[in-house]
Design a protein around this motif. Structure first.
Motif, PDB file in Angstrom:
ATOM      1  N   LYS A   1       9.815  -2.655  -3.374  1.00  0.00           N
ATOM      2  CA  LYS A   1       8.825  -1.969  -2.543  1.00  0.00           C
ATOM      3  C   LYS A   1       7.863  -1.110  -3.351  1.00  0.00           C
ATOM      4  O   LYS A   1       6.820  -0.700  -2.849  1.00  0.00           O
ATOM      5  CB  LYS A   1       9.533  -1.099  -1.496  1.00  0.00           C
ATOM      6  CG  LYS A   1      10.386  -1.898  -0.519  1.00  0.00           C
ATOM      7  CD  LYS A   1      10.973  -1.010   0.553  1.00  0.00           C
ATOM      8  CE  LYS A   1      11.868  -1.793   1.499  1.00  0.00           C
ATOM      9  NZ  LYS A   1      11.157  -2.882   2.183  1.00  0.00           N
TER      10      LYS A   1
ATOM     11  N   LEU B   1      -2.762  -6.319  -3.316  1.00  0.00           N
ATOM     12  CA  LEU B   1      -2.451  -5.481  -2.160  1.00  0.00           C
ATOM     13  C   LEU B   1      -3.250  -5.858  -0.914  1.00  0.00           C
ATOM     14  O   LEU B   1      -2.901  -5.450   0.190  1.00  0.00           O
ATOM     15  CB  LEU B   1      -2.688  -4.010  -2.501  1.00  0.00           C
ATOM     16  CG  LEU B   1      -1.696  -3.395  -3.485  1.00  0.00           C
ATOM     17  CD1 LEU B   1      -2.057  -1.946  -3.783  1.00  0.00           C
ATOM     18  CD2 LEU B   1      -0.268  -3.480  -2.974  1.00  0.00           C
TER      19      LEU B   1
ATOM     20  N   ARG C   1       7.545  -8.798  -6.011  1.00  0.00           N
ATOM     21  CA  ARG C   1       7.624  -9.256  -4.612  1.00  0.00           C
ATOM     22  C   ARG C   1       8.761 -10.260  -4.434  1.00  0.00           C
ATOM     23  O   ARG C   1       9.477 -10.234  -3.418  1.00  0.00           O
ATOM     24  CB  ARG C   1       6.295  -9.882  -4.200  1.00  0.00           C
ATOM     25  CG  ARG C   1       6.261 -10.311  -2.747  1.00  0.00           C
ATOM     26  CD  ARG C   1       4.854 -10.698  -2.316  1.00  0.00           C
ATOM     27  NE  ARG C   1       4.836 -11.094  -0.911  1.00  0.00           N
ATOM     28  CZ  ARG C   1       4.962 -12.339  -0.486  1.00  0.00           C
ATOM     29  NH1 ARG C   1       5.093 -13.345  -1.371  1.00  0.00           N
ATOM     30  NH2 ARG C   1       4.947 -12.620   0.806  1.00  0.00           N
TER      31      ARG C   1
ATOM     32  N   THR D   1       3.937  -0.413  -2.734  1.00  0.00           N
ATOM     33  CA  THR D   1       3.351   0.796  -3.306  1.00  0.00           C
ATOM     34  C   THR D   1       3.225   0.591  -4.814  1.00  0.00           C
ATOM     35  O   THR D   1       4.215   0.278  -5.485  1.00  0.00           O
ATOM     36  CB  THR D   1       4.228   2.027  -3.020  1.00  0.00           C
ATOM     37  OG1 THR D   1       4.288   2.244  -1.611  1.00  0.00           O
ATOM     38  CG2 THR D   1       3.644   3.267  -3.680  1.00  0.00           C
TER      39      THR D   1
ATOM     40  N   PRO E   1      -4.896  -3.327  10.336  1.00  0.00           N
ATOM     41  CA  PRO E   1      -4.651  -3.605   8.920  1.00  0.00           C
ATOM     42  C   PRO E   1      -5.892  -3.369   8.049  1.00  0.00           C
ATOM     43  O   PRO E   1      -5.787  -2.880   6.928  1.00  0.00           O
ATOM     44  CB  PRO E   1      -4.237  -5.079   8.905  1.00  0.00           C
ATOM     45  CG  PRO E   1      -3.687  -5.322  10.266  1.00  0.00           C
ATOM     46  CD  PRO E   1      -4.531  -4.487  11.184  1.00  0.00           C
TER      47      PRO E   1
ATOM     48  N   HIS F   1      -5.623  -0.575   5.076  1.00  0.00           N
ATOM     49  CA  HIS F   1      -5.824  -1.072   3.710  1.00  0.00           C
ATOM     50  C   HIS F   1      -7.022  -0.379   3.062  1.00  0.00           C
ATOM     51  O   HIS F   1      -6.959   0.049   1.900  1.00  0.00           O
ATOM     52  CB  HIS F   1      -6.017  -2.586   3.709  1.00  0.00           C
ATOM     53  CG  HIS F   1      -4.740  -3.358   3.753  1.00  0.00           C
ATOM     54  ND1 HIS F   1      -3.773  -3.266   2.787  1.00  0.00           N
ATOM     55  CD2 HIS F   1      -4.242  -4.234   4.682  1.00  0.00           C
ATOM     56  CE1 HIS F   1      -2.749  -4.051   3.084  1.00  0.00           C
ATOM     57  NE2 HIS F   1      -3.014  -4.641   4.241  1.00  0.00           N
TER      58      HIS F   1
ATOM     59  N   MET G   1       0.848  -1.181   0.000  1.00  0.00           N
ATOM     60  CA  MET G   1       0.000   0.000   0.000  1.00  0.00           C
ATOM     61  C   MET G   1       0.883   1.231   0.000  1.00  0.00           C
ATOM     62  O   MET G   1       1.960   1.194   0.556  1.00  0.00           O
ATOM     63  CB  MET G   1      -0.896   0.015   1.238  1.00  0.00           C
ATOM     64  CG  MET G   1      -2.094  -0.905   1.129  1.00  0.00           C
ATOM     65  SD  MET G   1      -3.157  -0.458  -0.240  1.00  0.00           S
ATOM     66  CE  MET G   1      -4.743  -0.934   0.355  1.00  0.00           C
TER      67      MET G   1
ATOM     68  N   ASP H   1      -0.221   3.773   3.799  1.00  0.00           N
ATOM     69  CA  ASP H   1       0.959   2.972   4.075  1.00  0.00           C
ATOM     70  C   ASP H   1       0.992   2.567   5.557  1.00  0.00           C
ATOM     71  O   ASP H   1       0.665   3.365   6.440  1.00  0.00           O
ATOM     72  CB  ASP H   1       2.212   3.784   3.731  1.00  0.00           C
ATOM     73  CG  ASP H   1       3.483   3.001   3.955  1.00  0.00           C
ATOM     74  OD1 ASP H   1       3.811   2.174   3.101  1.00  0.00           O
ATOM     75  OD2 ASP H   1       4.143   3.236   4.990  1.00  0.00           O
ATOM     76  N   ARG H   2       1.406   1.337   5.818  1.00  0.00           N
ATOM     77  CA  ARG H   2       1.443   0.823   7.194  1.00  0.00           C
ATOM     78  C   ARG H   2       2.329   1.664   8.104  1.00  0.00           C
ATOM     79  O   ARG H   2       2.010   1.897   9.279  1.00  0.00           O
ATOM     80  CB  ARG H   2       1.931  -0.638   7.185  1.00  0.00           C
ATOM     81  CG  ARG H   2       2.070  -1.261   8.560  1.00  0.00           C
ATOM     82  CD  ARG H   2       2.433  -2.738   8.459  1.00  0.00           C
ATOM     83  NE  ARG H   2       3.610  -2.946   7.639  1.00  0.00           N
ATOM     84  CZ  ARG H   2       4.873  -2.838   8.076  1.00  0.00           C
ATOM     85  NH1 ARG H   2       5.103  -2.513   9.343  1.00  0.00           N
ATOM     86  NH2 ARG H   2       5.895  -3.057   7.272  1.00  0.00           N
TER      87      ARG H   2
ATOM     88  N   HIS I   1      -0.491  -8.247   0.381  1.00  0.00           N
ATOM     89  CA  HIS I   1       0.927  -7.918   0.361  1.00  0.00           C
ATOM     90  C   HIS I   1       1.151  -6.413   0.486  1.00  0.00           C
ATOM     91  O   HIS I   1       0.304  -5.616   0.044  1.00  0.00           O
ATOM     92  CB  HIS I   1       1.579  -8.422  -0.937  1.00  0.00           C
ATOM     93  CG  HIS I   1       1.342  -9.868  -1.217  1.00  0.00           C
ATOM     94  ND1 HIS I   1       1.927 -10.871  -0.475  1.00  0.00           N
ATOM     95  CD2 HIS I   1       0.573 -10.483  -2.149  1.00  0.00           C
ATOM     96  CE1 HIS I   1       1.538 -12.045  -0.942  1.00  0.00           C
ATOM     97  NE2 HIS I   1       0.709 -11.835  -1.957  1.00  0.00           N
ATOM     98  N   GLU I   2       2.293  -6.037   1.032  1.00  0.00           N
ATOM     99  CA  GLU I   2       2.658  -4.632   1.188  1.00  0.00           C
ATOM    100  C   GLU I   2       3.532  -4.193   0.014  1.00  0.00           C
ATOM    101  O   GLU I   2       4.607  -4.750  -0.214  1.00  0.00           O
ATOM    102  CB  GLU I   2       3.427  -4.425   2.499  1.00  0.00           C
ATOM    103  CG  GLU I   2       2.593  -4.635   3.755  1.00  0.00           C
ATOM    104  CD  GLU I   2       1.581  -3.532   3.975  1.00  0.00           C
ATOM    105  OE1 GLU I   2       1.794  -2.417   3.485  1.00  0.00           O
ATOM    106  OE2 GLU I   2       0.565  -3.801   4.650  1.00  0.00           O
TER     107      GLU I   2
END
Length: 346
Positions: A109, A140, A104, A146, A254, A258, A1, A263-264, A143-144
């Motif tokens: 990233k 997404l 991935r 951008t 989360p 999401h 994200m 972004d986390r 998975h993390e």
């Protein structure tokens, strides 16, 4: 994200990887493909692709980015449009997923896609865009990363027609009226507003049937701000109010970031630093993620010193979606992008 639309030249994007729409022989194509070859170094990229040899339809391979700002180029072999009855949609979906999986695997990233197959391969933009959004959003969810969708020549032929007419009418009745109020006598203003309200009811009633559900814990019916509740929580900071709302709705962290396209790491900063104040668009992204009413959204904005104004087109567009209780952040961002406004998330 997060997942963001951007209007730019993909060869100038600073991401870990950009995606080249290629053919199965990995030969240089036209349009976006040629631009990538020229920016990367035509001979360097041609030799790298020749060493790989080929790429199956719906799959992806990777090379260095050479002279590009991006470190890598992921070459994705998307389908040529025939008539939509030859598996084009599934192949296109797989092309996005395979590209993301490859990124991935390389522990990248960030990645930037063009709208695959929509150029010389003839895939209609209004059909290519939902496939891209569906595939990227699905990835997404687990998975993390951008992800940027670079829409250089994005126009009304690609934007969802589900809300565009209603949003245009709403902007005309609110944003334009706010700028030209002095030129319309009250009787004309009231007529314009009445016509707009009727139009919105017609346009949104059918659309609501296909919307994703709001947060599961949201109680049925419209929530209202009770005076006692407002008084109980006066003096809350933005972070305190946000965390309270998350708890009240029984949502996980989360799930919230999401849904908010956040972004986390940014979410963690907000949670651990109560005095931190994020950007207005980030706060509005949380309002959408939590399924807040327009009044609740105004309360949340107020804790950070922000407000909504009919003199700001971005605010007017957000008011439309909040009033209609439409909480799909990608639909909202698509409309904001169409009007050259900042996107929700961060």
């Amino acid at each position: 994200m997060p997942f963001l639309f951007i209007r730019n030249d993909i060869t100038k994007i600073q991401a870990d990887a950009i995606v080249n729409p290629t053919n199965c022989s990995l030969m240089q194509g036209s349009g976006t493909s040629r631009a990538i070859y020229l920016a990367a170094g035509e001979q360097l990229l041609a030799r790298a692709c020749a060493r790989i040899g080929s790429c199956p339809l719906g799959k992806a391979v990777i090379t260095k980015g050479f002279h590009l700002p991006a470190r890598y180029i992921i070459h994705a072999a998307g389908p040529v449009w025939q008539d939509g009855r030859h598996g084009e949609e599934q192949i296109l979906y797989n092309t996005y997923i395979e590209s993301l999986k490859l990124a991935r695997k390389r522990r990248l990233k960030s990645i930037a896609f063009p709208l695959l197959s929509s150029g010389s391969y003839g895939y209609p933009k209004d059909r290519a865009l939902p496939v891209a959004v569906s595939a990227i959003n699905s990835f997404l969810a687990e998975h993390e990363m951008t992800v940027y969708l670079v829409l250089y020549d994005f126009d009304s032929s690609a934007v969802s027609q589900k809300y565009l007419p209603a949003v245009k009418e709403y902007i005309d009745a609110h944003y334009i009226a706010a700028h030209h109020k002095a030129y319309y006598p009250p009787s004309i203003q009231n007529t314009r507003k009445s016509n707009s309200d009727r139009f919105l009811k017609r346009q949104t009633s059918a659309a609501h049937a296909s919307l994703p559900p709001p947060p599961a814990s949201m109680p049925a019916g419209e929530r209202t701000r009770l005076l006692d509740n407002i008084m109980d929580h006066m003096g809350e900071t933005f972070s305190q109010m946000l965390m309270r709302l998350i708890d009240e709705r029984g949502m996980t962290d989360p799930e919230v970031y999401h849904r908010a396209n956040i972004d986390r790491k940014l979410f963690s900063k907000i949670r651990t630093k109560p005095s931190y104040t994020p950007a207005k668009k980030t706060i509005l992204a949380f309002a959408v993620a939590l399924g807040l009413s327009l009044d609740e959204t105004k309360d949340l904005l107020k804790t950070a010193g922000y407000s909504l104004s009919e003199s700001v087109k971005f605010d007017v567009i957000l008011c439309f979606f909040l009033e209609q209780k439409i909480y799909d952040i990608l639909e909202i961002n698509e409309m904001l992008f169409y009007y050259d406004q900042p996107l929700l998330g961060g």
